[in-house]
Scaffold this motif. Structure first.
Motif, PDB file in Angstrom:
ATOM      1  N   SER A  57       0.803  -1.226   0.000  1.00  0.00           N
ATOM      2  CA  SER A  57       0.000   0.000   0.000  1.00  0.00           C
ATOM      3  C   SER A  57       0.835   1.274   0.000  1.00  0.00           C
ATOM      4  O   SER A  57       0.284   2.360  -0.040  1.00  0.00           O
ATOM      5  CB  SER A  57      -0.909   0.011   1.228  1.00  0.00           C
ATOM      6  OG  SER A  57      -1.797  -1.072   1.156  1.00  0.00           O
ATOM      7  N   ASP A  62       1.719   1.185  -4.587  1.00  0.00           N
ATOM      8  CA  ASP A  62       0.470   1.943  -4.721  1.00  0.00           C
ATOM      9  C   ASP A  62      -0.690   1.126  -5.303  1.00  0.00           C
ATOM     10  O   ASP A  62      -0.996   1.218  -6.485  1.00  0.00           O
ATOM     11  CB  ASP A  62       0.722   3.177  -5.576  1.00  0.00           C
ATOM     12  CG  ASP A  62      -0.429   4.163  -5.500  1.00  0.00           C
ATOM     13  OD1 ASP A  62      -1.192   4.100  -4.523  1.00  0.00           O
ATOM     14  OD2 ASP A  62      -0.543   5.000  -6.401  1.00  0.00           O
ATOM     15  N   THR A  63      -1.323   0.334  -4.447  1.00  0.00           N
ATOM     16  CA  THR A  63      -2.470  -0.457  -4.901  1.00  0.00           C
ATOM     17  C   THR A  63      -3.675   0.411  -5.243  1.00  0.00           C
ATOM     18  O   THR A  63      -4.649  -0.098  -5.788  1.00  0.00           O
ATOM     19  CB  THR A  63      -2.883  -1.480  -3.829  1.00  0.00           C
ATOM     20  OG1 THR A  63      -3.111  -0.795  -2.604  1.00  0.00           O
ATOM     21  CG2 THR A  63      -1.830  -2.535  -3.661  1.00  0.00           C
ATOM     22  N   ASP A  64      -3.593   1.695  -4.967  1.00  0.00           N
ATOM     23  CA  ASP A  64      -4.686   2.595  -5.323  1.00  0.00           C
ATOM     24  C   ASP A  64      -4.875   2.650  -6.836  1.00  0.00           C
ATOM     25  O   ASP A  64      -5.982   2.853  -7.326  1.00  0.00           O
ATOM     26  CB  ASP A  64      -4.401   3.988  -4.766  1.00  0.00           C
ATOM     27  CG  ASP A  64      -5.612   4.892  -4.830  1.00  0.00           C
ATOM     28  OD1 ASP A  64      -6.725   4.347  -4.897  1.00  0.00           O
ATOM     29  OD2 ASP A  64      -5.446   6.115  -4.802  1.00  0.00           O
ATOM     30  N   ARG A  65      -3.815   2.457  -7.591  1.00  0.00           N
ATOM     31  CA  ARG A  65      -3.926   2.437  -9.049  1.00  0.00           C
ATOM     32  C   ARG A  65      -4.795   1.293  -9.531  1.00  0.00           C
ATOM     33  O   ARG A  65      -5.337   1.325 -10.621  1.00  0.00           O
ATOM     34  CB  ARG A  65      -2.546   2.273  -9.687  1.00  0.00           C
ATOM     35  CG  ARG A  65      -1.641   3.441  -9.485  1.00  0.00           C
ATOM     36  CD  ARG A  65      -0.313   3.183 -10.118  1.00  0.00           C
ATOM     37  NE  ARG A  65       0.349   2.097  -9.395  1.00  0.00           N
ATOM     38  CZ  ARG A  65       1.310   1.340  -9.883  1.00  0.00           C
ATOM     39  NH1 ARG A  65       1.727   1.536 -11.106  1.00  0.00           N
ATOM     40  NH2 ARG A  65       1.867   0.389  -9.163  1.00  0.00           N
ATOM     41  N   ALA A  69      -7.137   0.176  -2.664  1.00  0.00           N
ATOM     42  CA  ALA A  69      -6.278   0.903  -1.740  1.00  0.00           C
ATOM     43  C   ALA A  69      -6.835   1.015  -0.337  1.00  0.00           C
ATOM     44  O   ALA A  69      -6.097   0.943   0.623  1.00  0.00           O
ATOM     45  CB  ALA A  69      -6.012   2.298  -2.267  1.00  0.00           C
ATOM     46  N   LEU A  70      -8.122   1.216  -0.203  1.00  0.00           N
ATOM     47  CA  LEU A  70      -8.684   1.504   1.104  1.00  0.00           C
ATOM     48  C   LEU A  70      -9.060   0.227   1.838  1.00  0.00           C
ATOM     49  O   LEU A  70     -10.077  -0.397   1.526  1.00  0.00           O
ATOM     50  CB  LEU A  70      -9.931   2.383   0.956  1.00  0.00           C
ATOM     51  CG  LEU A  70      -9.678   3.775   0.419  1.00  0.00           C
ATOM     52  CD1 LEU A  70     -10.997   4.459   0.139  1.00  0.00           C
ATOM     53  CD2 LEU A  70      -8.860   4.578   1.398  1.00  0.00           C
TER      54      LEU A  70
END
Length: 173
Positions: A57, A62-65, A69-70
């Motif tokens: 994370s 950056d797993t938000d991509r 992510a949350l």
């Protein structure tokens, strides 16, 4: 002067027309796309793989991509259960209860060698793989697994979600 309305389908028949079939197909693809890019993971972290889970994370990976992510710390708000680390027989009922509390559709990721096959803790206390307790969709190998491996597993799960049939789409919807 009265306005004329244009019927979407003939009033005398109840059978859906070809426009509905096209619309429902595209709606099914849209629901698959929305689900695969809105994963809400629930981390069930028990052991040393937690450091690698935190690294996934962080900024370089950056797993938000990937839309994951949350992390949600309530099983009722999550749809991806990430079991990170060793699960003992004492923790197995808790893991099962967490899985049962998750809403449908739900997916499970076994994170690391201990969650997939008991790792090097081959003793009486450790469960030899969480697939003995709950169904697993994606296995992430390694001890501890590299963040790149975890991201690859998330992408494979997203492909699986995108290609699956979504029962939310019916003829009445």
């Amino acid at each position: 002067m009265a306005r004329a309305t244009i019927p979407i389908r003939p009033a005398d028949t109840r059978a859906p027309g070809p426009a509905f079939e096209y619309f429902s197909t595209k709606k099914d693809e849209f629901v698959g796309w929305a689900r695969k890019f809105s994963l809400f993971p629930y981390p069930f972290v028990t052991a040393c793989c937690a450091m690698e889970f935190m690294a996934v994370s962080s900024t370089p990976y950056d797993t938000d991509r990937f839309g994951a992510a949350l992390p949600r710390f309530s099983p009722r708000q999550s749809d991806l259960l990430m079991v990170v680390g060793t699960v003992t027989h004492k923790q197995a009922p808790v893991l099962l209860k967490v899985y049962e509390q998750m809403c449908e559709p739900k997916w499970v990721m076994a994170f690391g060698a201990c969650a997939t096959s008991c790792g090097f803790y081959q003793n009486y206390a450790a469960v030899p793989g969480i697939d003995k307790i709950i169904p697993v969709d994606v296995y992430v190998p390694g001890c501890p697994p590299r963040p790149e491996t975890v991201i690859d597993a998330i992408m494979k799960l997203q492909d699986r979600i995108g290609r699956s049939h979504h029962p939310i789409v019916t003829q009445n919807f």
